[in-house]
Design an enzyme around this catalytic site. Structure first.
Site, short mmCIF file in Angstrom:
data_model
loop_
_atom_site.label_atom_id
_atom_site.label_comp_id
_atom_site.label_asym_id
_atom_site.label_seq_id
_atom_site.Cartn_x
_atom_site.Cartn_y
_atom_site.Cartn_z
N SER A 124 -41.87 43.00 -112.08
CA SER A 124 -40.42 42.92 -111.93
C SER A 124 -40.01 43.23 -110.50
O SER A 124 -40.68 44.00 -109.80
CB SER A 124 -39.80 43.93 -112.89
OG SER A 124 -38.47 44.19 -112.54
N TYR A 148 -39.22 52.97 -115.64
CA TYR A 148 -39.58 51.58 -115.96
C TYR A 148 -40.23 50.90 -114.74
O TYR A 148 -41.29 50.28 -114.84
CB TYR A 148 -38.34 50.80 -116.42
CG TYR A 148 -38.54 49.31 -116.51
CD1 TYR A 148 -39.31 48.75 -117.53
CD2 TYR A 148 -37.98 48.45 -115.56
CE1 TYR A 148 -39.50 47.37 -117.60
CE2 TYR A 148 -38.17 47.08 -115.62
CZ TYR A 148 -38.93 46.55 -116.65
OH TYR A 148 -39.13 45.19 -116.71
N LYS A 152 -44.22 49.57 -114.00
CA LYS A 152 -44.64 48.24 -113.50
C LYS A 152 -45.56 48.41 -112.28
O LYS A 152 -46.59 47.74 -112.17
CB LYS A 152 -43.43 47.39 -113.12
CG LYS A 152 -42.57 46.96 -114.29
CD LYS A 152 -43.29 45.97 -115.19
CE LYS A 152 -42.46 45.51 -116.36
NZ LYS A 152 -43.22 44.93 -117.46
N ARG A 291 -22.41 51.28 -111.79
CA ARG A 291 -23.39 51.80 -112.76
C ARG A 291 -24.40 52.63 -111.97
O ARG A 291 -24.94 52.14 -110.97
CB ARG A 291 -24.06 50.62 -113.46
CG ARG A 291 -24.97 50.99 -114.59
CD ARG A 291 -25.40 49.75 -115.38
NE ARG A 291 -26.16 48.78 -114.60
CZ ARG A 291 -26.69 47.67 -115.08
NH1 ARG A 291 -26.51 47.36 -116.37
NH2 ARG A 291 -27.36 46.84 -114.32
N GLY A 293 -27.49 54.07 -110.27
CA GLY A 293 -28.81 53.49 -109.99
C GLY A 293 -28.76 52.05 -109.53
O GLY A 293 -29.78 51.51 -109.08
P1 NAD Z 1 -38.72 41.34 -124.95
O1 NAD Z 1 -38.42 42.73 -125.41
O2 NAD Z 1 -37.89 40.24 -125.50
O3 NAD Z 1 -40.26 41.00 -125.22
C1 NAD Z 1 -41.26 41.98 -125.18
C2 NAD Z 1 -42.09 41.86 -126.44
O4 NAD Z 1 -43.12 42.84 -126.40
C3 NAD Z 1 -41.28 42.12 -127.72
O5 NAD Z 1 -41.48 41.06 -128.62
C4 NAD Z 1 -41.86 43.44 -128.27
O6 NAD Z 1 -41.84 43.46 -129.68
C5 NAD Z 1 -43.26 43.42 -127.69
N1 NAD Z 1 -43.88 44.74 -127.49
C6 NAD Z 1 -43.37 45.83 -126.86
N2 NAD Z 1 -44.25 46.83 -126.86
C7 NAD Z 1 -45.37 46.39 -127.51
C8 NAD Z 1 -46.62 46.97 -127.84
N3 NAD Z 1 -46.91 48.23 -127.52
N4 NAD Z 1 -47.53 46.23 -128.50
C9 NAD Z 1 -47.24 44.93 -128.85
N5 NAD Z 1 -46.07 44.34 -128.57
C10 NAD Z 1 -45.13 45.06 -127.91
O7 NAD Z 1 -38.65 41.36 -123.35
P2 NAD Z 1 -38.65 40.14 -122.32
O8 NAD Z 1 -37.31 40.10 -121.68
O9 NAD Z 1 -39.21 38.93 -122.93
O10 NAD Z 1 -39.64 40.73 -121.23
C11 NAD Z 1 -41.04 40.45 -121.24
C12 NAD Z 1 -41.71 41.19 -120.12
O11 NAD Z 1 -41.09 40.83 -118.88
C13 NAD Z 1 -41.57 42.71 -120.21
O12 NAD Z 1 -42.80 43.30 -119.81
C14 NAD Z 1 -40.47 43.04 -119.23
O13 NAD Z 1 -40.61 44.35 -118.71
C15 NAD Z 1 -40.71 41.98 -118.16
N6 NAD Z 1 -39.50 41.70 -117.39
C16 NAD Z 1 -38.36 41.31 -118.03
C17 NAD Z 1 -37.20 41.08 -117.31
C18 NAD Z 1 -35.91 40.70 -118.01
O14 NAD Z 1 -34.84 40.82 -117.42
N7 NAD Z 1 -35.94 40.23 -119.25
C19 NAD Z 1 -37.21 41.21 -115.91
C20 NAD Z 1 -38.41 41.58 -115.28
C21 NAD Z 1 -39.55 41.81 -116.03
N1 UDP Z 2 -23.36 44.16 -114.55
C1 UDP Z 2 -22.00 44.29 -114.78
N2 UDP Z 2 -21.58 44.47 -116.07
C2 UDP Z 2 -22.44 44.54 -117.13
C3 UDP Z 2 -23.83 44.39 -116.87
C4 UDP Z 2 -24.24 44.21 -115.56
O1 UDP Z 2 -21.17 44.24 -113.86
O2 UDP Z 2 -22.00 44.72 -118.27
C5 UDP Z 2 -23.81 43.92 -113.16
C6 UDP Z 2 -24.79 44.96 -112.63
O3 UDP Z 2 -24.09 46.05 -112.04
C7 UDP Z 2 -25.59 44.13 -111.62
C8 UDP Z 2 -25.61 42.73 -112.23
O4 UDP Z 2 -24.52 42.70 -113.17
O5 UDP Z 2 -24.88 44.05 -110.39
C9 UDP Z 2 -26.92 42.42 -112.98
O6 UDP Z 2 -27.16 43.47 -113.91
P1 UDP Z 2 -28.31 43.34 -115.01
O7 UDP Z 2 -28.29 44.60 -115.82
O8 UDP Z 2 -28.17 42.06 -115.76
O9 UDP Z 2 -29.65 43.22 -114.16
P2 UDP Z 2 -30.32 44.23 -113.11
O10 UDP Z 2 -29.46 45.42 -112.96
O11 UDP Z 2 -31.64 44.54 -113.74
O12 UDP Z 2 -30.47 43.45 -111.86
#
Ligand code: NAD
Ligand code: UDP
Length: 336
Positions: A124, A148, A152, A291, A293
């Site tokens: 991420s 978190y 990563k 928010r 952080g």
């Molecule tokens: P998601 O929660 O929809 O998918 C994650 C899946 O992993 C879920 O189906 C959950 O049931 C499963 N899971 C969690 N812990 C587990 C475990 N211990 N054993 C087996 N299964 C488990 O999330 P997503 O948005 O699809 O994200 C997927 C990956 O991408 C994650 O690692 C997340 O940190 C990373 N990521 C997501 C975003 C985002 O904004 N969605 C951004 C950057 C990185």
């Molecule tokens: N944000 C917002 N209102 C919300 C959720 C998010 O204004 O209800 C803003 C947040 O402050 C950031 C942007 O939208 O500037 C993206 O936030 P998100 O949580 O989707 O992703 P991340 O913070 O992980 O980049």
């Protein structure tokens, strides 16, 4: 080729499984269903005409993983499984270290035992913390600001150390920026539980009347309109990035970290305006305090992805807005 997809019933995983099927690849999903539902498997089958093999198991269960590797002839692993809420990771750090870091360690151990040495990892942009420079390239300093993000980074480091110890390993850590949108069929999409933390699902839930109004977190950042800027990327583009990364495994390549973003930053207010314009809907909003952080701006320098795997984002902001709303309006309560 057979690919083991951890977390494959989740948001990004399900979209990636569809793309893997479209390339004719065999998919085995392992997921503990802590944040997803098995109905996703039906939807994947409807879209791709093929049902992935599904194993309900936790990636911390070494025996379950060993059994999977001995039963199936796995060529590579795509590792999505993990917990992903930043705020929750601050409140429950041990749960996050256990699930994310220990889970990844167990997975790597089973892979090593089975001599499966190719893995794509969901990293991420949070590994860059408050970024050293913009746009963010892969050489920017890694400095996380919450458990978190630290999870990563530690997982990346563990994978890097493994590559140093044994040249058979190939790791691609894909550092995602902000994934949004849904498959154009409207059959799969993001299904957050409870109140969404993220901007895009919050906007679509306001649009569908589930929530009254959006809170814009801060209008006093050092950005043109004062609201925070992010690099939003269509989830299908992201999914295709994983297919492209698999092609890198033709030879052992060691550890590689690659940004997946569009390179374009949009503010919260631009996101609202764009959603309203594309979908002809009004999104009531109020300006709220920042928010804790949050950073002002975060967007990628995405050139490395193009240079090393020929990938670049194809879908623009309008498509993201259209597909996000299509999914939300077809499934107001998600997969329920
Ligand atoms: P998601 O929660 O929809 O998918 C994650 C899946 O992993 C879920 O189906 C959950 O049931 C499963 N899971 C969690 N812990 C587990 C475990 N211990 N054993 C087996 N299964 C488990 O999330 P997503 O948005 O699809 O994200 C997927 C990956 O991408 C994650 O690692 C997340 O940190 C990373 N990521 C997501 C975003 C985002 O904004 N969605 C951004 C950057 C990185
Ligand atoms: N944000 C917002 N209102 C919300 C959720 C998010 O204004 O209800 C803003 C947040 O402050 C950031 C942007 O939208 O500037 C993206 O936030 P998100 O949580 O989707 O992703 P991340 O913070 O992980 O980049």
């Amino acid at each position: 080729m057979a690919i083991l997809v951890t977390g494959g019933t989740g948001y990004i995983g399900s979209h990636t499984v569809v793309e893997l099927h479209q390339q004719g690849l065999e998919v085995i999903i392992v997921d503990n269903l802590s944040n997803s539902k098995t109905v996703v498997l039906d939807k994947i089958e409807t879209i791709s005409g093929k049902r992935p093999i599904f194993i309900e198991a936790d990636i911390r269960d070494s025996q379950a993983l060993d059994d999977i590797f001995s039963e199936y002839n796995i060529d590579a692993v795509i590792h999505f499984a993990g917990l992903k809420a930043v705020g929750e990771s601050v409140a429950q750090p041990l749960r996050y270290y256990d699930n994310n870091v220990v889970g990844s360690l167990r997975l790597l151990e089973s892979m090593a035992k089975a001599k499966v040495h190719n893995i794509i990892f969901s990293s991420s942009a949070t590994v860059y913390g408050s970024p050293e420079r913009l746009p963010i390239d892969e050489d920017c300093a890694l400095r996380t600001t919450n458990p978190y993000g630290t999870n990563k980074l530690q997982i990346e480091q563990m994978m890097g150390d493994l590559c140093t110890s044994d040249q058979n390993w190939s790791v691609v850590a894909l550092r995602y920026f902000n994934p949004v949108g849904a498959h154009s069929s409207g059959l799969i999409g993001e299904d957050p539980s409870g109140i969404p933390n993220n901007l895009m699902p919050f906007i679509t839930q306001v649009a569908s009347g589930l929530r009254e109004q959006l809170s814009v977190f801060g209008n006093d950042y050092d950005t043109p309109d004062g609201s925070g800027i992010r690099d939003y990327i269509h989830v299908v583009d992201l999914a295709i990035g994983h297919v492209k990364a698999l092609a890198m495994f033709k030879q052992s390549i060691g550890f590689n970290a690659i940004n997946l973003g569009t390179g374009n930053g949009y503010s919260v207010l631009e996101m609202v305006e764009s959603f309203e314009r594309v979908n002809q809907l009004k999104i009531p909003y109020q300006i709220s305090p920042r928010r804790p952080g949050d950073i002002a701006s975060c967007y990628a320098q995405p050139d490395k992805a193009y240079a090393v795997m020929g990938w670049q984002a194809e879908k623009g902001l309008d498509q993201m807005m259209k597909d996000a709303w299509h999914w939300q309006s077809k499934n107001p309560k998600g997969y329920q």
